[in-house]
Design a protein around this motif. Structure first.
Motif: not given
Length: 107
Positions: A2-9, A22-32, A40-46
């Protein structure tokens, strides 16, 4: 992704370069698990970084023309209108996205 998230190392983070500011916040990543039993990866918080809304003040007592747009972690000086005197308080944004402005000092 989704827009607003980026994967880093070292994991996911909010994308400071996406969108207008830009986007800000604390990323929460979980797998459903979907109904088809696939992960399915679910990202939230940004959330998008947006300017704060300066609180309404009594325009007879205070002058806040310097407070047009205040971004998170920013601030602006609010002055007393003449003939009033006092300490000039600072209206500012919390260091987070979509924050209502807080007031430092007493209005």
């Amino acid at each position: 992704v989704p827009l607003g998230y980026v994967k880093r190392d070292d994991g996911w983070e909010c994308d400071r370069m996406a969108g207008a500011a830009g986007y800000a916040g604390d990323v929460q990543a979980c797998c459903n698990i979907t109904a088809a039993c696939t992960p399915r990866l679910v990202l939230s918080g940004c959330v998008p970084v947006e300017a704060c809304t300066i609180p309404d003040i009594d325009q007879c007592l205070y002058e806040n023309s310097d407070c047009g747009v205040v971004l998170p972690a920013g601030g602006c000086l609010v002055h007393c209108q003449l003939p009033f005197i006092g300490v000039d308080p600072i209206a500012g944004c919390p260091d987070r996205a979509r924050g209502a402005c807080m007031q430092e000092g007493e209005f």
